[in-house]
Design a protein around this motif. Structure first.
Motif, mmCIF file in Angstrom:
data_model
loop_
_atom_site.group_PDB
_atom_site.id
_atom_site.type_symbol
_atom_site.label_atom_id
_atom_site.label_comp_id
_atom_site.label_asym_id
_atom_site.label_seq_id
_atom_site.Cartn_x
_atom_site.Cartn_y
_atom_site.Cartn_z
ATOM 1 N N VAL A 13 2.267 -29.629 -58.113
ATOM 2 C CA VAL A 13 1.082 -29.049 -58.722
ATOM 3 C C VAL A 13 0.825 -29.735 -60.065
ATOM 4 O O VAL A 13 1.752 -30.189 -60.735
ATOM 5 C CB VAL A 13 1.230 -27.525 -58.923
ATOM 6 N N ARG A 14 -0.437 -29.816 -60.415
ATOM 7 C CA ARG A 14 -0.812 -30.433 -61.686
ATOM 8 C C ARG A 14 -0.876 -29.340 -62.749
ATOM 9 O O ARG A 14 -1.667 -28.408 -62.650
ATOM 10 C CB ARG A 14 -2.151 -31.153 -61.575
ATOM 11 N N CYS A 15 -0.047 -29.476 -63.757
ATOM 12 C CA CYS A 15 -0.016 -28.498 -64.837
ATOM 13 C C CYS A 15 -1.078 -28.827 -65.884
ATOM 14 O O CYS A 15 -1.724 -29.877 -65.822
ATOM 15 C CB CYS A 15 1.375 -28.465 -65.467
ATOM 16 N N GLU A 16 -1.217 -27.937 -66.873
ATOM 17 C CA GLU A 16 -2.281 -28.124 -67.848
ATOM 18 C C GLU A 16 -2.070 -29.345 -68.729
ATOM 19 O O GLU A 16 -3.018 -29.820 -69.367
ATOM 20 C CB GLU A 16 -2.446 -26.868 -68.724
ATOM 21 N N ASP A 17 -0.858 -29.894 -68.758
ATOM 22 C CA ASP A 17 -0.622 -31.121 -69.515
ATOM 23 C C ASP A 17 -0.910 -32.362 -68.689
ATOM 24 O O ASP A 17 -0.692 -33.487 -69.148
ATOM 25 C CB ASP A 17 0.806 -31.156 -70.062
ATOM 26 N N GLY A 18 -1.375 -32.164 -67.456
ATOM 27 C CA GLY A 18 -1.746 -33.277 -66.592
ATOM 28 C C GLY A 18 -0.620 -33.830 -65.755
ATOM 29 O O GLY A 18 -0.850 -34.718 -64.928
ATOM 30 N N LEU A 19 0.606 -33.330 -65.926
ATOM 31 C CA LEU A 19 1.760 -33.833 -65.196
ATOM 32 C C LEU A 19 2.002 -33.024 -63.932
ATOM 33 O O LEU A 19 1.770 -31.817 -63.889
ATOM 34 C CB LEU A 19 3.009 -33.802 -66.082
ATOM 35 N N MET A 20 2.501 -33.715 -62.903
ATOM 36 C CA MET A 20 2.770 -33.088 -61.616
ATOM 37 C C MET A 20 4.217 -32.600 -61.573
ATOM 38 O O MET A 20 5.149 -33.337 -61.908
ATOM 39 C CB MET A 20 2.518 -34.083 -60.484
ATOM 40 N N ARG A 21 4.372 -31.350 -61.140
ATOM 41 C CA ARG A 21 5.697 -30.746 -61.030
ATOM 42 C C ARG A 21 5.753 -29.898 -59.764
ATOM 43 O O ARG A 21 4.708 -29.493 -59.239
ATOM 44 C CB ARG A 21 5.992 -29.858 -62.246
ATOM 45 N N PRO A 22 6.970 -29.564 -59.286
ATOM 46 C CA PRO A 22 7.060 -28.630 -58.169
ATOM 47 C C PRO A 22 6.630 -27.242 -58.626
ATOM 48 O O PRO A 22 6.713 -26.922 -59.820
ATOM 49 C CB PRO A 22 8.545 -28.667 -57.801
ATOM 50 N N PRO A 23 6.175 -26.399 -57.713
ATOM 51 C CA PRO A 23 5.694 -25.075 -58.124
ATOM 52 C C PRO A 23 6.711 -24.274 -58.932
ATOM 53 O O PRO A 23 6.334 -23.580 -59.883
ATOM 54 C CB PRO A 23 5.370 -24.398 -56.789
ATOM 55 N N TRP A 24 7.997 -24.374 -58.591
ATOM 56 C CA TRP A 24 8.984 -23.555 -59.297
ATOM 57 C C TRP A 24 9.099 -23.941 -60.771
ATOM 58 O O TRP A 24 9.447 -23.094 -61.609
ATOM 59 C CB TRP A 24 10.352 -23.634 -58.625
ATOM 60 N N ALA A 25 8.815 -25.192 -61.093
ATOM 61 C CA ALA A 25 8.930 -25.650 -62.476
ATOM 62 C C ALA A 25 7.629 -25.485 -63.244
ATOM 63 O O ALA A 25 7.577 -25.788 -64.436
ATOM 64 C CB ALA A 25 9.353 -27.113 -62.509
ATOM 65 N N ALA A 26 6.578 -24.984 -62.589
ATOM 66 C CA ALA A 26 5.280 -24.874 -63.238
ATOM 67 C C ALA A 26 4.946 -23.457 -63.666
ATOM 68 O O ALA A 26 3.935 -23.239 -64.331
ATOM 69 C CB ALA A 26 4.185 -25.389 -62.295
ATOM 70 N N ARG A 27 5.801 -22.495 -63.307
ATOM 71 C CA ARG A 27 5.401 -21.107 -63.531
ATOM 72 C C ARG A 27 5.976 -20.469 -64.784
ATOM 73 O O ARG A 27 5.612 -19.347 -65.114
ATOM 74 C CB ARG A 27 5.782 -20.257 -62.315
#
Length: 220
Positions: A13-27
């Motif tokens: 998923v693309r986080c608000e900083d523009g970087l892609m991470r797995p869902p578990w690391a984005a929440r």
């Protein structure tokens, strides 16, 4: 956590900083920091390996976020995860830990941590914990595109779990051991598309060996 956009079902998923991470690391910010700075990076030092082995054991049945939040308290309660110190823990220490509301108060897991410290010390005569764990590095690593493609165990984690148990360790089933292997870079299960994929230096982004555990490069 600010809004993030799903790239694919179960994928990065693309986080608000523009970087892609797995869902578990984005929440959660703590999970994000752990993912960005620590998870999947190589660990060889004995105390660091012991800490992660103990924490993975305590995580069983709980969320990793719970363990991360309690990690500073765990470090204090378990003498900085010094195997020599924890190996000396006796009944008064176990009683102290069972009364410490800041950590996970599970008698079996506490007893396992103490026993595992003693097993770590016994391993020193045969190369040490790091040599044993890293000897189970596979020839290739997974290339998952979605969380559903991330394995929970492997032939190598099963073999390592058997060997650890033979050496006197407990709370080291193949799923727990695979999680340990992910956390310390023995395998790379960063999702394809994640900004952390291939950053350990141990594995290339294509899932091939990058740098040998001893530090020498390998082709691929």
């Amino acid at each position: 956590m600010a809004d993030y956009q799903t790239d694919q079902d179960g994928g990065a998923v693309r986080c608000e900083d523009g970087l892609m991470r797995p869902p578990w690391a984005a929440r959660d910010p703590l999970l994000r920091e752990y993912y960005d700075t620590e998870w999947g990076m190589p660990v060889h030092e004995e105390a660091g390996l012991f800490e992660r082995l103990v924490l993975e054991g305590f995580q069983s049945g709980l969320s990793w976020l719970t363990i991360l939040r309690k990690r500073p308290a765990f470090r204090e309660a378990f003498a900085g995860f010094s195997p020599d110190a924890v190996a000396q823990f006796g009944d008064p220490d176990v009683a102290r830990l069972m009364a410490d509301q800041r950590i996970v108060r599970n008698r079996r897991k506490i007893d396992a941590a103490v026993g595992n410290a003693r097993a770590v010390i016994s391993l020193r005569a045969e190369g040490g914990l790091g040599e044993l764990i890293w000897s189970h590095r596979p020839e290739t690593t997974p290339q998952p595109r979605t969380m559903s493609e991330v394995p929970s165990r492997s032939p190598e984690s099963e073999a390592l779990a058997r060997e650890l148990k033979r050496r006197g360790f407990s709370f080291v089933g193949p799923v727990t051991v695979f999680a340990l292997m992910e956390a310390i870079g023995v395998v790379d299960t960063h999702l394809v598309g994640s900004h952390r994929r291939g950053t350990s230096g141990i594995w290339s982004s294509a899932g091939l060996p990058g740098i040998a555990p001893g530090g020498r490069g390998q082709p691929g």
